[in-house]
Design a protein around this motif. Sequence first.
Motif, PDB file in Angstrom:
ATOM      1  N   THR A 130     -48.768 -48.322   8.175  1.00 19.16           N
ATOM      2  CA  THR A 130     -49.492 -49.240   7.442  1.00 19.16           C
ATOM      3  C   THR A 130     -49.192 -50.683   6.712  1.00 19.16           C
ATOM      4  O   THR A 130     -49.971 -51.554   6.718  1.00 19.16           O
ATOM      5  CB  THR A 130     -50.796 -48.699   6.422  1.00 19.16           C
ATOM      6  OG1 THR A 130     -49.722 -48.024   5.307  1.00 19.16           O
ATOM      7  CG2 THR A 130     -51.406 -47.503   7.162  1.00 19.16           C
ATOM      8  N   GLU A 131     -47.849 -50.497   6.168  1.00 23.21           N
ATOM      9  CA  GLU A 131     -47.225 -51.582   5.543  1.00 23.21           C
ATOM     10  C   GLU A 131     -45.731 -51.656   5.874  1.00 23.21           C
ATOM     11  O   GLU A 131     -45.115 -50.624   6.312  1.00 23.21           O
ATOM     12  CB  GLU A 131     -47.375 -51.393   3.849  1.00 23.21           C
ATOM     13  CG  GLU A 131     -48.918 -51.355   3.585  1.00 23.21           C
ATOM     14  CD  GLU A 131     -48.878 -51.253   1.810  1.00 23.21           C
ATOM     15  OE1 GLU A 131     -47.729 -51.276   1.175  1.00 23.21           O
ATOM     16  OE2 GLU A 131     -50.008 -51.112   1.466  1.00 23.21           O
TER      17      GLU A 131
ATOM     18  N   ALA B 184     -39.225 -48.344  26.284  1.00 19.28           N
ATOM     19  CA  ALA B 184     -39.412 -49.589  25.626  1.00 19.28           C
ATOM     20  C   ALA B 184     -40.126 -49.265  24.302  1.00 19.28           C
ATOM     21  O   ALA B 184     -41.139 -48.276  24.443  1.00 19.28           O
ATOM     22  CB  ALA B 184     -40.118 -50.828  26.396  1.00 19.28           C
ATOM     23  N   VAL B 185     -39.996 -50.079  23.584  1.00 20.12           N
ATOM     24  CA  VAL B 185     -40.633 -49.735  21.980  1.00 20.12           C
ATOM     25  C   VAL B 185     -41.174 -51.208  21.640  1.00 20.12           C
ATOM     26  O   VAL B 185     -40.195 -51.961  21.628  1.00 20.12           O
ATOM     27  CB  VAL B 185     -39.752 -49.068  21.289  1.00 20.12           C
ATOM     28  CG1 VAL B 185     -40.648 -49.064  19.751  1.00 20.12           C
ATOM     29  CG2 VAL B 185     -39.139 -47.714  21.768  1.00 20.12           C
ATOM     30  N   GLU B 186     -42.465 -51.337  21.168  1.00 20.25           N
ATOM     31  CA  GLU B 186     -42.949 -52.648  20.575  1.00 20.25           C
ATOM     32  C   GLU B 186     -43.815 -52.065  19.460  1.00 20.25           C
ATOM     33  O   GLU B 186     -45.110 -51.710  20.015  1.00 20.25           O
ATOM     34  CB  GLU B 186     -43.670 -53.322  21.617  1.00 20.25           C
ATOM     35  CG  GLU B 186     -44.093 -54.605  21.265  1.00 20.25           C
ATOM     36  CD  GLU B 186     -42.836 -55.454  21.079  1.00 20.25           C
ATOM     37  OE1 GLU B 186     -42.857 -56.322  19.862  1.00 20.25           O
ATOM     38  OE2 GLU B 186     -42.118 -55.443  21.628  1.00 20.25           O
ATOM     39  N   PRO B 187     -43.482 -51.942  18.125  1.00 19.26           N
ATOM     40  CA  PRO B 187     -44.589 -51.315  17.436  1.00 19.26           C
ATOM     41  C   PRO B 187     -45.689 -52.048  16.919  1.00 19.26           C
ATOM     42  O   PRO B 187     -45.784 -53.340  17.274  1.00 19.26           O
ATOM     43  CB  PRO B 187     -43.558 -51.188  16.079  1.00 19.26           C
ATOM     44  CG  PRO B 187     -42.482 -52.156  16.417  1.00 19.26           C
ATOM     45  CD  PRO B 187     -42.189 -52.683  17.745  1.00 19.26           C
ATOM     46  N   LEU B 188     -46.673 -51.349  16.759  1.00 20.38           N
ATOM     47  CA  LEU B 188     -47.786 -51.976  15.946  1.00 20.38           C
ATOM     48  C   LEU B 188     -47.542 -52.678  14.574  1.00 20.38           C
ATOM     49  O   LEU B 188     -47.325 -51.734  13.847  1.00 20.38           O
ATOM     50  CB  LEU B 188     -49.050 -51.078  15.991  1.00 20.38           C
ATOM     51  CG  LEU B 188     -50.254 -51.443  15.445  1.00 20.38           C
ATOM     52  CD1 LEU B 188     -50.774 -52.907  16.344  1.00 20.38           C
ATOM     53  CD2 LEU B 188     -51.396 -50.628  15.310  1.00 20.38           C
ATOM     54  N   LEU B 189     -47.607 -53.701  14.676  1.00 17.76           N
ATOM     55  CA  LEU B 189     -46.948 -54.495  13.089  1.00 17.76           C
ATOM     56  C   LEU B 189     -48.121 -54.372  12.194  1.00 17.76           C
ATOM     57  O   LEU B 189     -49.362 -54.340  12.499  1.00 17.76           O
ATOM     58  CB  LEU B 189     -46.541 -56.075  13.341  1.00 17.76           C
ATOM     59  CG  LEU B 189     -45.599 -56.030  14.286  1.00 17.76           C
ATOM     60  CD1 LEU B 189     -45.300 -57.805  14.548  1.00 17.76           C
ATOM     61  CD2 LEU B 189     -44.247 -55.496  14.061  1.00 17.76           C
ATOM     62  N   PRO B 190     -48.002 -54.047  10.926  1.00 20.84           N
ATOM     63  CA  PRO B 190     -48.981 -53.963   9.914  1.00 20.84           C
ATOM     64  C   PRO B 190     -49.695 -55.326   9.886  1.00 20.84           C
ATOM     65  O   PRO B 190     -50.888 -55.057   9.568  1.00 20.84           O
ATOM     66  CB  PRO B 190     -48.235 -53.852   8.514  1.00 20.84           C
ATOM     67  CG  PRO B 190     -46.626 -53.079   9.132  1.00 20.84           C
ATOM     68  CD  PRO B 190     -46.347 -53.822  10.403  1.00 20.84           C
ATOM     69  N   ASP B 191     -49.158 -56.426  10.391  1.00 22.77           N
ATOM     70  CA  ASP B 191     -49.951 -57.826  10.211  1.00 22.77           C
ATOM     71  C   ASP B 191     -50.380 -58.380  11.418  1.00 22.77           C
ATOM     72  O   ASP B 191     -50.312 -59.306  11.739  1.00 22.77           O
ATOM     73  CB  ASP B 191     -49.119 -58.581   9.438  1.00 22.77           C
ATOM     74  CG  ASP B 191     -47.819 -58.795   9.821  1.00 22.77           C
ATOM     75  OD1 ASP B 191     -47.189 -58.291  10.499  1.00 22.77           O
ATOM     76  OD2 ASP B 191     -47.089 -59.845   9.372  1.00 22.77           O
ATOM     77  N   SER B 192     -50.179 -57.422  12.371  1.00 17.64           N
ATOM     78  CA  SER B 192     -50.443 -57.941  13.938  1.00 17.64           C
ATOM     79  C   SER B 192     -51.831 -58.391  14.069  1.00 17.64           C
ATOM     80  O   SER B 192     -52.776 -57.858  13.371  1.00 17.64           O
ATOM     81  CB  SER B 192     -50.434 -56.710  14.856  1.00 17.64           C
ATOM     82  OG  SER B 192     -50.674 -56.820  16.310  1.00 17.64           O
ATOM     83  N   SER B 193     -51.685 -59.538  15.105  1.00 22.22           N
ATOM     84  CA  SER B 193     -53.235 -59.835  15.317  1.00 22.22           C
ATOM     85  C   SER B 193     -54.241 -58.991  16.161  1.00 22.22           C
ATOM     86  O   SER B 193     -53.502 -57.762  16.480  1.00 22.22           O
ATOM     87  CB  SER B 193     -53.146 -61.139  16.255  1.00 22.22           C
ATOM     88  OG  SER B 193     -52.276 -60.973  17.401  1.00 22.22           O
ATOM     89  N   ASP B 194     -55.460 -59.209  16.221  1.00 24.63           N
ATOM     90  CA  ASP B 194     -56.070 -58.327  17.016  1.00 24.63           C
ATOM     91  C   ASP B 194     -57.221 -59.245  17.582  1.00 24.63           C
ATOM     92  O   ASP B 194     -58.033 -59.855  17.313  1.00 24.63           O
ATOM     93  CB  ASP B 194     -57.133 -57.486  15.786  1.00 24.63           C
ATOM     94  CG  ASP B 194     -58.105 -56.264  16.534  1.00 24.63           C
ATOM     95  OD1 ASP B 194     -57.631 -56.361  17.980  1.00 24.63           O
ATOM     96  OD2 ASP B 194     -58.644 -55.760  15.873  1.00 24.63           O
TER      97      ASP B 194
END
Length: 230
Positions: free
Chosen positions: A83-84, A206-216
Amino acid sequence: MPEAPAPPRPRRTGRGLAFGAAAAACGVFVLALGYLIPPAEAVVSTDRLGPDQGEPVTEYLDRARETLTGPDDGDRWALVSFTEYRPAAVLRERVGGIRVGQALYQVPLPRVATPLIAVQTPDSDTALRRSGTDAAWQLADRRRYVTAERTARILDVAIARLRDDRACSPGVVVRAPLSRLRELAGRPGIRAVQALPADAVAGRFAVEPLLPDSSDPVGPRPDDGPIPPA
């Protein structure tokens, strides 16, 4: 004056005939072998962890939860998104005793695109604790070849923050049974856990994490902001 007689044509000896026949037979054998044993196809892996570009965050969260269902309890590779952003020093605390295969780092800078770094972490807490420093070394090696001023300044800031063990990790890649992954998904500070199929191979996804500050919906980070000091 009479013309000189033409030189005699070389005679094809039995040895030459045998050599030619052997070469022809070899060619036929190779051709037949090619039909019997077709060339190996290039291995293409479609396994991927993380949200797709343009995917709404809620849809990804639902899709990640779905990967944790089922009776099979064999070990799976899975992406844990926080989450952070977290520093390397607390990564073990975040995931408990679950094996961590990769620590992920992407230094958060407002409206500045920074690179994602994946650090391989053998099954040891020492490797996990020093993974932020290892990520800094990866960027420092890349920095030697950069000539663009903005890119160089971004890397300088990212390297400094990783070496200071700032909160720069958006998640980790782990390996555990589905039952433990479901338990991990319910812990505070964990935003999503997404598992791969049981037959997924290490290093082949492949790996691309969901960033805590990702756009939506999920999209590329903008890169039009000022670069802060390190």
